[in-house]
Write a protein that holds these residues in place. Structure first.
Motif, PDB file in Angstrom:
ATOM      1  N   TYR A  66       0.378 -12.311  -2.966  1.00  0.00           N
ATOM      2  CA  TYR A  66       0.423 -12.212  -1.506  1.00  0.00           C
ATOM      3  C   TYR A  66      -0.794 -11.437  -1.006  1.00  0.00           C
ATOM      4  O   TYR A  66      -1.092 -10.343  -1.488  1.00  0.00           O
TER       5      TYR A  66
ATOM      6  N   LYS B 191       3.650  -6.093 -14.917  1.00  0.00           N
ATOM      7  CA  LYS B 191       2.423  -6.217 -14.127  1.00  0.00           C
ATOM      8  C   LYS B 191       1.482  -5.097 -14.529  1.00  0.00           C
ATOM      9  O   LYS B 191       1.833  -3.919 -14.426  1.00  0.00           O
TER      10      LYS B 191
ATOM     11  N   ASN C 116       7.572  -6.002  -0.563  1.00  0.00           N
ATOM     12  CA  ASN C 116       6.622  -6.281  -1.636  1.00  0.00           C
ATOM     13  C   ASN C 116       5.908  -4.983  -2.021  1.00  0.00           C
ATOM     14  O   ASN C 116       4.865  -4.623  -1.476  1.00  0.00           O
TER      15      ASN C 116
ATOM     16  N   ASP D 271       5.592 -10.307  -4.991  1.00  0.00           N
ATOM     17  CA  ASP D 271       4.625 -11.350  -5.309  1.00  0.00           C
ATOM     18  C   ASP D 271       3.218 -10.770  -5.308  1.00  0.00           C
ATOM     19  O   ASP D 271       2.686 -10.387  -4.264  1.00  0.00           O
TER      20      ASP D 271
ATOM     21  N   ASP E   1      10.374  -8.775 -11.812  1.00  0.00           N
ATOM     22  CA  ASP E   1       9.443  -9.895 -11.933  1.00  0.00           C
ATOM     23  C   ASP E   1       8.760  -9.933 -13.300  1.00  0.00           C
ATOM     24  O   ASP E   1       7.968 -10.841 -13.572  1.00  0.00           O
TER      25      ASP E   1
ATOM     26  N   LYS F 285       7.794  -4.183  -7.676  1.00  0.00           N
ATOM     27  CA  LYS F 285       8.234  -5.571  -7.574  1.00  0.00           C
ATOM     28  C   LYS F 285       7.552  -6.256  -6.391  1.00  0.00           C
ATOM     29  O   LYS F 285       7.058  -5.603  -5.474  1.00  0.00           O
TER      30      LYS F 285
ATOM     31  N   TYR G 154       2.216  -5.211  -3.255  1.00  0.00           N
ATOM     32  CA  TYR G 154       1.239  -5.375  -2.170  1.00  0.00           C
ATOM     33  C   TYR G 154       0.924  -4.039  -1.503  1.00  0.00           C
ATOM     34  O   TYR G 154      -0.241  -3.678  -1.317  1.00  0.00           O
TER      35      TYR G 154
END
Length: 213
Positions: free
Chosen positions: A94, A153, A104, A91, A150, A89, A107
């Motif tokens: 980022y 991905k 994150n 963004d 989210d 999970k 990331y």
């Protein structure tokens, strides 16, 4: 014997790193299950399927001096899945240093290089994690498919060498995803959120977690 021992250490690092990362990502402190599959020989990936994912990558690997799989037999690969986790999970857009993105997980797994999260509750070393997965791969490449809060991905990393191809100089790190324009920030590769692509990965790589996505 030396080559075999080295191979064992590389796979051992992947199992150790992936297990720790999965335990760190337990959903609601529930038990975590993992599935590790080694596909080789006649159970490897047929060439026509491998071509879909690696057609544009292999020329870069050759220029990086990385041996690519034989083109006359199925390609060996390893699948690691976890169940009962929160996934990668966070963004995916980022690109900072991580100081303000402790939670994150995308990331820390994919974007970060040689930095570790300061969250002491985690046992996994995310700064080392990406290298462990790429180093265990003959083609220095791995994918992740996350189904988390989210959404879906689908992303991938390759670690080669700085090289030149058709007159263009490329840096060592390559990504699998969608090229996205961020305006003044320039372009970046973002994960695909395509359910159709996720189903394709599930079928082609024999995934269990993505069934019914």
């Amino acid at each position: 014997a030396g080559d075999g021992a080295e191979h064992f250490r590389e796979i051992g690092a992947v199992i150790r790193e992936s297990t720790q990362n999965s335990l760190d990502a337990s959903k609601d402190a529930s038990p975590v299950k993992m599935r590790i599959s080694v596909k080789s020989g006649k159970n490897g990936m047929p060439l026509d399927i491998a071509e879909k994912y690696f057609r544009n990558l292999f020329p870069h690997l050759k220029k990086s001096g990385i041996k690519i799989p034989a083109q006359n037999k199925p390609m060996d690969y390893v699948v690691i899945e976890d169940f009962g986790t929160i996934g990668l999970k966070g963004d995916a857009g980022y690109f900072g240093l991580g100081d303000d993105a402790q939670d994150n997980r995308f990331y820390w797994f994919h974007r970060n290089t040689n930095r570790t999260t300061g969250e002491t509750a985690r046992g996994g070393s995310y700064g080392y994690g990406k290298y462990a997965f790429a180093n265990a791969s003959t083609i220095k490449t791995f994918f992740s498919i996350s189904k988390d809060e989210d959404g879906i991905k689908i992303f991938g990393n390759s670690i080669g060498k700085t090289h030149e191809l058709e007159g263009i100089t490329y840096l060592p790190y390559g990504d699998f995803g969608l090229i996205t324009d961020f305006g003044s920030r320039g372009e970046a590769v973002m994960p695909s959120q395509s359910r159709e692509l996720a189903r394709g990965f599930s079928d082609d790589f024999g995934l269990e977690r993505m069934k019914g996505c």
